[in-house]
Design a protein around this motif. Structure first.
Motif, PDB file in Angstrom:
ATOM      1  N   CYS A  22      48.286 -19.942 -26.344  1.00 64.64           N
ATOM      2  CA  CYS A  22      47.255 -19.108 -26.948  1.00 64.64           C
ATOM      3  C   CYS A  22      47.774 -18.604 -28.293  1.00 64.64           C
ATOM      4  N   THR A  23      46.985 -18.763 -29.362  1.00 62.81           N
ATOM      5  CA  THR A  23      47.428 -18.300 -30.680  1.00 62.81           C
ATOM      6  C   THR A  23      47.322 -16.781 -30.831  1.00 62.81           C
ATOM      7  N   ASN A  24      46.561 -16.123 -29.961  1.00 64.08           N
ATOM      8  CA  ASN A  24      46.463 -14.657 -30.032  1.00 64.08           C
ATOM      9  C   ASN A  24      47.693 -13.977 -29.449  1.00 64.08           C
ATOM     10  N   CYS A  25      48.096 -14.398 -28.261  1.00 61.24           N
ATOM     11  CA  CYS A  25      49.169 -13.682 -27.555  1.00 61.24           C
ATOM     12  C   CYS A  25      50.424 -14.522 -27.325  1.00 61.24           C
ATOM     13  N   GLY A  26      50.355 -15.824 -27.560  1.00 66.99           N
ATOM     14  CA  GLY A  26      51.514 -16.692 -27.359  1.00 66.99           C
ATOM     15  C   GLY A  26      51.727 -17.147 -25.934  1.00 66.99           C
ATOM     16  N   SER A  27      50.835 -16.782 -25.034  1.00 67.90           N
ATOM     17  CA  SER A  27      51.002 -17.176 -23.628  1.00 67.90           C
ATOM     18  C   SER A  27      50.896 -18.686 -23.456  1.00 67.90           C
ATOM     19  N   THR A  46      47.193 -17.622 -15.690  1.00 67.16           N
ATOM     20  CA  THR A  46      46.023 -17.641 -16.563  1.00 67.16           C
ATOM     21  C   THR A  46      44.712 -17.734 -15.782  1.00 67.16           C
TER      22      THR A  46
END
Length: 100
Positions: A22-27, A46
């Protein structure tokens, strides 16, 4: 399009395996190997909805605790399985020696 799909980015540390984040949180979201095109290894953290799965086999049984008994009748593999579907892979009984 799946909601949020535009936020996913792929990273390749090795040529044949993609890791998707995920580019928002890096998960980490999932990983995929080119030699297994129909399989995605989803990170269970997830998943927000209930789901059911059934066990298909046991891996790394040569390194289980000696007191642990696996008696469910599912195939057992001494080490990690190959990329073959369970119906095509050969089960190796626990304690059968080398995993090569």
């Amino acid at each position: 399009m799946i909601c949020g799909q535009d936020l996913l980015r792929e990273y390749r540390a090795v040529p044949d395996k993609a890791r998707v984040f995920c580019t928002n949180c890096g998960s980490p979201i999932y990983s995929a190997r080119e030699d297994l095109p129909g399989i995605r290894r989803l990170r269970l953290g997830t998943v927000e909805t209930p789901f059911a799965c059934r066990n298909a086999y046991h891996i790394h049984v040569d390194s289980k605790a000696p007191w642990e008994i696996i008696a469910d009748g599912l195939p057992q593999f001494a080490a990690a399985r190959s990329g073959l579907p369970a119906s095509e892979a050969e089960a190796r009984p626990a304690g059968s020696g080398s995993s090569t």
